[in-house]
Design an enzyme around this catalytic site. Structure first.
Site, PDB file in Angstrom:
ATOM      1  N   ASN A   1       0.802  -1.224   0.000  1.00 25.18           N
ATOM      2  CA  ASN A   1       0.000   0.000   0.000  1.00 25.18           C
ATOM      3  C   ASN A   1       0.837   1.277   0.000  1.00 25.18           C
ATOM      4  OD1 ASN A   1      -2.243  -1.614  -0.033  1.00 25.18           O
ATOM      5  ND2 ASN A   1      -2.698  -1.408   2.142  1.00 25.18           N
TER       6      ASN A   1
ATOM      7  N   ARG B   1      -6.886  -0.477  -9.670  1.00 24.70           N
ATOM      8  CA  ARG B   1      -7.489   0.858  -9.522  1.00 24.70           C
ATOM      9  C   ARG B   1      -6.433   1.954  -9.472  1.00 24.70           C
ATOM     10  NH1 ARG B   1     -12.770   0.385  -8.085  1.00 24.70           N
ATOM     11  NH2 ARG B   1     -12.772   2.518  -7.352  1.00 24.70           N
TER      12      ARG B   1
ATOM     13  N   CYS C   1     -10.146  -5.026  -6.126  1.00 30.34           N
ATOM     14  CA  CYS C   1     -10.802  -6.089  -5.360  1.00 30.34           C
ATOM     15  C   CYS C   1     -12.283  -5.759  -5.209  1.00 30.34           C
ATOM     16  CB  CYS C   1     -10.165  -6.192  -3.974  1.00 30.34           C
ATOM     17  SG  CYS C   1      -8.553  -6.972  -4.004  1.00 30.34           S
TER      18      CYS C   1
ATOM     19  N   VAL D   1     -15.293  -0.530   7.794  1.00 26.69           N
ATOM     20  CA  VAL D   1     -14.559   0.162   6.729  1.00 26.69           C
ATOM     21  C   VAL D   1     -15.108  -0.176   5.352  1.00 26.69           C
ATOM     22  CG1 VAL D   1     -12.278   0.586   5.714  1.00 26.69           C
ATOM     23  CG2 VAL D   1     -12.502   0.276   8.183  1.00 26.69           C
TER      24      VAL D   1
END
Length: 438
Positions: free
Chosen positions: A24, A98, A122, A334
């Site tokens: 990330n 993305r 995802c 989340v």
């Protein structure tokens, strides 16, 4: 490559493995290199599919990407000849990733235009790119939705702005950071995400010449500069991967040392690991995670943005909780659809019930919206082998853990998805003594 893993479960995972840079952070730091007028060097880069996708997209835009052989995991990125890529090439290369949405700010600064194909990623919850488009419009970009994607232009230099996020989204925070550093004037971002990977990205941008200050109340202030240089940076370790292996140790009654794991970014997870009954040995070069040998404890858990319990930690831990004594409650706040992976666990004998209500904690934004976002897990359950299809990255790794913890043989399909975020995971399984064929 065969996309099916045949797993013979019931063997504790024991041994040492290494984690490298955080997925990330690494992909975002690679995009940040686009903003510079000089080459950048990124180290501790894992060999995962997401890095290949971003590297390919950068090359389509004229960036020279060179992987330096050796143990450092070094990437050199030279953005001196940035060009606009062809739409079909972006589409073909991005596939389901993305990441193209984060190219927009840097490309608007470098070229005055950007294009995003239809985006995948995802399939967990509704990750609307409208957030991103609204942010770009606030900086002065013109957004034009077309049949094959979205064209974005900057008729003049982007202008600093005030952005208040409804929710402290990591993606939207990254978009603001990557767009504001070269915008004219000051940008004030409130209700920002403050994940460790965001802080590491801010460190990268500061090395390039950006002026960014972070306040204690999720407020980030960016003073735009006229130019940025390159950076040399060692990516922070992947706390999500480290926690996945930790949960695998619990679920399989194992003992795994994760070299490269770092305590500071994992404190919330480590607290929960200890409450469940796991044994920790935190060293300078990594963390040893082991099963206590007796029973595991059930608990009530709520996911949240950092510094709360990360949503990417939730799915692997749920597998371990199927082996805990009593009732555990997990409230996912989340992503609204992140508990869908539990169906496969139920097929393997886990006792898990999903609810639309907010259980075990405070009400969240999904409570009134009909999403199955709370789980009650009753354990310990005897898991048995099954045929499973991987749904997404973290859910897929969780299914793999369940197959390793189960008695008997499982066939796990679609494991190519796991390559997106877990470096050399089959070799690591081998090092830990897992019994499988691919």
């Amino acid at each position: 490559m065969n996309d099916v893993l045949t797993v013979h479960g019931g063997t504790p995972l024991v041994g040492s493995i290494q984690v490298r840079g955080a997925k990330n952070l690494v992909s975002k730091a690679m995009v940040a290199a686009l903003l510079g007028e000089e080459p950048s060097v990124l180290r501790n880069v894992p060999q995962i599919r997401d890095v290949g996708v971003v590297g390919g997209l950068l090359e389509l835009h004229g960036v020279q990407v060179e992987e330096v052989p050796g143990p450092e995991g070094e990437l050199r990125l030279d953005p001196s000849n940035v060009i606009q890529a062809h739409v079909a090439d972006i589409d073909a290369h991005a596939g389901s990733s993305r990441i193209p949405i984060l190219f927009c700010g840097p490309l608007l600064h470098r070229l005055g235009e950007a294009f995003i194909p239809d985006l995948g990623g995802c399939r967990i919850g509704d990750r609307p790119i409208n957030y991103h488009l609204d942010v770009l419009r606030q900086f002065g970009a013109v957004v034009d939705k077309q049949p094959n994607g979205i064209a974005i232009r900057a008729p003049r230099r982007l202008q600093g702005t005030k952005v208040k996020l409804e929710y402290p989204s990591v993606g939207a925070t990254e978009q603001v950071l990557l767009t504001s550093v070269l915008a004219e004037g000051v940008t004030e971002l409130t209700n920002a995400a403050i994940e460790p990977e965001i802080m590491d990205l801010i460190a990268v941008l500061q090395k390039m010449g950006a002026i960014i200050s972070v306040d204690t109340d999720r407020a980030i202030r960016i003073e735009g500069v006229d130019r940025l240089g390159g950076f040399t940076h060692r990516a922070m370790p992947d706390r999500m991967e480290a926690a996945s292996w930790a949960s695998a140790a619990l679920a399989t009654k194992g003992d795994i040392t994760v070299l490269g794991a770092r305590q500071q970014e994992m404190m919330t997870y480590l607290n929960v690991f200890r409450k469940v009954g796991g044994v920790l040995d935190i060293g300078d070069d990594g963390i040893r995670f082991s099963h206590p040998g007796g029973e595991l404890n059930s608990l009530v858990l709520e996911t949240d943005v950092h510094p709360g319990f990360g949503t990417d930690w939730q799915q692997p831990l749920v597998v371990a909780l199927t082996q805990a004594s009593g009732l555990s409650i997990v409230h996912e706040t989340v992503y609204e659809n992140r508990l869908g992976f539990t169906q496969a666990l139920r097929d393997m004998g886990a006792q898990i019930q999903l609810y639309r209500e907010c259980l075990g904690g405070r009400p969240c934004r999904f409570g009134q919206r009909n999403f199955l976002h709370s789980a009650v897990i009753s354990g310990p359950a005897k898991l048995h082998g099954a045929d499973i299809t991987v749904p997404d990255l973290r859910g897929g790794f969780s299914h793999l853990i369940a197959a390793l913890a189960a008695e008997g043989t499982s066939r796990v399909r679609g494991i190519g998805l796991i390559d997106r975020g877990y470096e050399h995971f089959t070799q690591k399984l081998q090092m830990l003594g897992a019994n499988y064929e691919r």
